[in-house]
Scaffold this motif. Structure first.
Motif: not given
Length: 327
Positions: A159-175
């Motif tokens: 893709p030439e455009i990436l839409l990313i919705d709340e990638p950190d949701s449910g992840l710990d700080p390290v991940r």
């Protein structure tokens, strides 16, 4: 190479409920942008509008000369091929293993043979660190791995455009730190235009080239990272620095009495602007700017202690000399 996304006068309501009005900004080609906002301000609605899943009441979203708010279904289908989307939970098909989940867009939208599909899928899974997990079902892996699998699927059509919705949701700080570095490394490799919706302030302060803030049914501000992190605008200052003093309260807006009481307290100082994350190989991204460049160009004095390198990470030449003239 990414393309720019021009958003002009976008307005959306559901019934009598106004979500946001007159949202205007341009996502610069090849750069990483983050969109912030309190819960319920329509960040995910904006993402769905950008790919034509939701039609705005007014305004335009122009990509390569096509307004996806008014174009035909045929043109919309073609424009969507420019997009990769990472949904909040990865949106994996539970009955398919990871390989088939990632291969799905290739089988659906191309005429590639299975041998070529396998090569592409394994390349993308290697890119997100999932080699060896391709035969696992989504229910057999962690949330972080599901997000990475969702990212691999978003990447298979280049893709030439990436839409990313709340990638950190449910992840710990390290991940979260790992996935932030992955976004930086991916952008360095493919030069796609990224738009990330997040609530994570640390990610916002260190990952993007540009930051936007949706608040009170409008776009409060959008611009280069250093512009927003040095901003004295009350809503921007409060939100980006996770402060309690400012117009935002538990119920979105504070009342007049609360604001009056805060006037006597004084504002806390702006924290230092941190260094932006660098690609793992230390080679700056195509559109990455030297630390402090925007502040110097606009005569803004950043908060004391800004642009000091993290002593636990190696420095690139631009980080080692943050006061050098911008490229």
């Amino acid at each position: 190479m990414g393309v720019d996304v021009k958003i002009d006068g976008l307005t959306k309501s559901f019934g009598k409920q106004l979500i946001w009005k007159d949202v205007t900004l341009t996502l610069p080609a090849g750069e990483i942008s983050v969109m912030l906002g309190p819960s319920g301000t329509g960040k995910s609605v904006l993402l769905k509008t950008l790919i034509g899943l939701i039609k705005p009441d007014e305004g335009a979203v122009v990509i390569e000369g096509v307004d996806i708010a008014t174009c035909s279904e045929k043109d919309l289908y073609e424009i969507r091929k420019l997009f990769g989307v990472l949904f909040q939970d990865g949106a994996m098909f539970g009955s398919m293993d990871l390989f088939d989940n990632v291969a799905f867009p290739l089988r659906e939208h191309t005429k590639k043979g299975e041998s070529e599909i396998r090569d592409i899928v394994m390349e993308k899974m290697d890119l997100v660190g999932l080699i060896g997990a391709e035969n696992k079902l989504p229910g057999e892996i962690s949330g972080g791995m599901r997000k990475r699998a969702g990212l691999a699927r978003a990447l298979v059509l280049d893709p030439e455009i990436l839409l990313i919705d709340e990638p950190d949701s449910g992840l710990d700080p390290v991940r979260t730190a790992f996935i932030n570095q992955l976004f930086i490394d991916l952008n360095a490799q493919i030069d796609a235009t990224f738009l990330i919706v997040t609530h994570d302030i640390n990610s916002t302060r260190t990952v993007p080239d540009n930051i936007g803030l949706l608040y009170h049914k409008h776009l409060a501000m959008f611009g280069p990272r250093e512009m927003l992190l040095s901003s004295e605008e009350p809503v921007v200052r409060q939100f980006l620095n996770a402060q309690t003093i400012g117009p935002i309260g538990m119920s979105e807006e504070k009342d007049a009495d609360e604001l009056a009481a805060e006037k006597d307290m004084g504002l806390p100082p702006l924290p230092p602007i941190p260094m932006q994350l660098e690609p793992s190989n230390g080679i700056p991204r195509t559109y990455q700017r030297p630390p402090g460049a925007w502040c110097r160009e606009n005569g803004v004095t950043p908060p004391p202690g800004s642009f000091q390198p993290d002593p636990t990470t190696p420095m690139s030449s631009s980080q080692a000399n943050p006061t050098e003239a911008p490229h």
